[in-house]
Design a protein around this motif. Sequence first.
Motif, PDB file in Angstrom:
ATOM      1  N   ILE A   5      17.494  85.532-113.523  1.00  0.00           N
ATOM      2  CA  ILE A   5      17.907  86.166-112.265  1.00  0.00           C
ATOM      3  C   ILE A   5      18.120  85.052-111.247  1.00  0.00           C
ATOM      4  O   ILE A   5      17.203  84.254-110.992  1.00  0.00           O
ATOM      5  N   PRO A   6      19.350  84.929-110.660  1.00  0.00           N
ATOM      6  CA  PRO A   6      19.676  83.735-109.889  1.00  0.00           C
ATOM      7  C   PRO A   6      18.938  83.625-108.551  1.00  0.00           C
ATOM      8  O   PRO A   6      18.207  82.681-108.323  1.00  0.00           O
ATOM      9  N   ASP A   7      19.088  84.569-107.664  1.00  0.00           N
ATOM     10  CA  ASP A   7      18.553  84.422-106.304  1.00  0.00           C
ATOM     11  C   ASP A   7      17.602  85.586-106.038  1.00  0.00           C
ATOM     12  O   ASP A   7      18.042  86.727-105.880  1.00  0.00           O
ATOM     13  N   PRO A   8      16.286  85.336-105.983  1.00  0.00           N
ATOM     14  CA  PRO A   8      15.337  86.451-105.825  1.00  0.00           C
ATOM     15  C   PRO A   8      15.440  87.142-104.483  1.00  0.00           C
ATOM     16  O   PRO A   8      14.858  88.212-104.294  1.00  0.00           O
ATOM     17  N   PHE A   9      16.158  86.560-103.472  1.00  0.00           N
ATOM     18  CA  PHE A   9      16.198  87.175-102.139  1.00  0.00           C
ATOM     19  C   PHE A   9      17.486  87.975-101.898  1.00  0.00           C
ATOM     20  O   PHE A   9      17.732  88.442-100.799  1.00  0.00           O
ATOM     21  N   VAL A  10      18.295  88.143-102.932  1.00  0.00           N
ATOM     22  CA  VAL A  10      19.510  88.951-102.793  1.00  0.00           C
ATOM     23  C   VAL A  10      19.411  90.130-103.759  1.00  0.00           C
ATOM     24  O   VAL A  10      19.224  89.953-104.958  1.00  0.00           O
ATOM     25  N   MET A  11      19.512  91.358-103.198  1.00  0.00           N
ATOM     26  CA  MET A  11      19.481  92.563-104.049  1.00  0.00           C
ATOM     27  C   MET A  11      20.796  92.692-104.802  1.00  0.00           C
ATOM     28  O   MET A  11      21.856  92.517-104.214  1.00  0.00           O
TER      29      MET A  11
END
Length: 487
Positions: A480-486
Amino acid sequence: MDQFQLYIDGAFVPGAATFPSLDPATGTPWAEMPEAREAEVNAAVEAAHRAFHGPWSRLTATARGKLLMKLADLVQAAAPRLAALETRDTGKIIRETSAQIAYVADYYRYYAGIADKIEGAHLPIDKPDMEAWTRREPVGVVAAIVPWNSQLFLSAVKVGPALAAGCTLVLKASEDGPAPLLEFAKLVHEAGFPPGVVNVITGFGPACGHVLTTHPKVAHIAFTGGPGTARAVVRNSAENLASTSLELGGKSPFIVFADADLESAANAQVSGIFAATGQSCVAGSRLIVQNAVKAEFLARLKAKAEAIRIAAPDQMTTEVGPLCTERQRDHIVRTIAASVAGGARLVTGGHVPEGAGFYFPPTILDCSAAPGAPALSEEFFGPVLAVQGFDTEEEALRLANDTAFGLASGVFTGSLTRAHRMIRGIRAGVVWVNTYRAVSPIAPFGGHGLSGHGREGGLAAALDYTTTKTVWLRTSDDPIPDPFVMR
Ligand code: NDP
């Protein structure tokens, strides 16, 4: 006296106490009924909760359907016995209980067929590397509460769809005339449902009903009864936040235009108001008849009403039997007296006959000169027809919709175009055109306003006992690339 028991967790058990049930034809006690109090209600809900999370949840939908089919066959075979019990305990005439209970089996068959047709959906989701779908899952424990009239029928439209959907139930019979439902529990047992899937209790409404409808393990309340009790039930549901479906009373308009087949309309009106001794939620209790034919139509109705055979409910030739309770008859007498004091005119009936039992004759009240009469706004739940005249179609529609209820309605006319205009204009959950009182497991049934909300019958009723679960499944093996983008 005959004895009955509660059915809790797959066992027949006594209540906390017993109370007598009166035979409405004689007014004398004939059976001892078990009273469920707090401990029994709690035991029933706990049993339903255990079954829901236990053996019932492990059965496939097809297996649930087969059990329902077995129940249908047992109801069919037991119909004469159940009908005799309902007649004895509620005073509903044997002609009606026999026919109705035989048909109740078809409701169970219909929902048996639906059990393995409740489907979720695959969602064409707008994201790459993702699958999404919905599952229809049972809501949980259902509190099903029914009144005394047509109990086997009114419970079938709850028990059938709830079981098809995978729910478990506590079914509460009214304290008036609970015998047929307590007997029905034996068929549930014989069909082989796991213990706790269906529990059948009775007891006094406010006490036993309060414990049931506030119970934290109840997820849905399927209620049939009067609007006053429904308000208490909805207030109770604020405790457990259970969802509700409410099938309440009616003050249903029966509209007759001058171009109608008057003989057919008169026969339908007689059945619409005097069948079940008027103790029917769909009773066509407000006749709205075009003034051009009013006198002729009333004359036909009067003759038919006065020819009705009033006798003991267990006789096959009886057409009108006793009311279920004396309390019910007292309410009818008071409402007629208030209407007559307000200017309504008695066309026929209206007086308590001599003798034992809770009998009341078919009654017609012309309220044309009494627009404020309670007979036009309050449900009698008895064999009393209130009449109003009209001149124009607009006036007929205005009178029809001049009610806080909105359950059923009937239109008799020879004009197809007028029928369509009336169908569009009437605010009610059911419109019968040139017929009245037709019902089927396939057809949704329910009302608006004071008549409640939710529908019984049809596929949608089974879906009302489900909740939707949405499932997301990522199909990529990449991190999962960016944990802060849904995503
Ligand atoms: P009630 O509203 O008095 O009773 C209905 C059920 O609710 C009974 O089992 C009663 O138990 C129970 N009850 C009473 N108080 C409570 C409470 N506080 N909490 C939970 N449950 C409670 O209705 P009636 O018996 O007078 O039945 C007639 C009514 O039912 C009419 O208005 C009629 O139109 C309506 N009805 C609607 C139908 C529909 O499908 N729309 C079909 C048939 C009837 P108990 O009897 O033990 O007090």
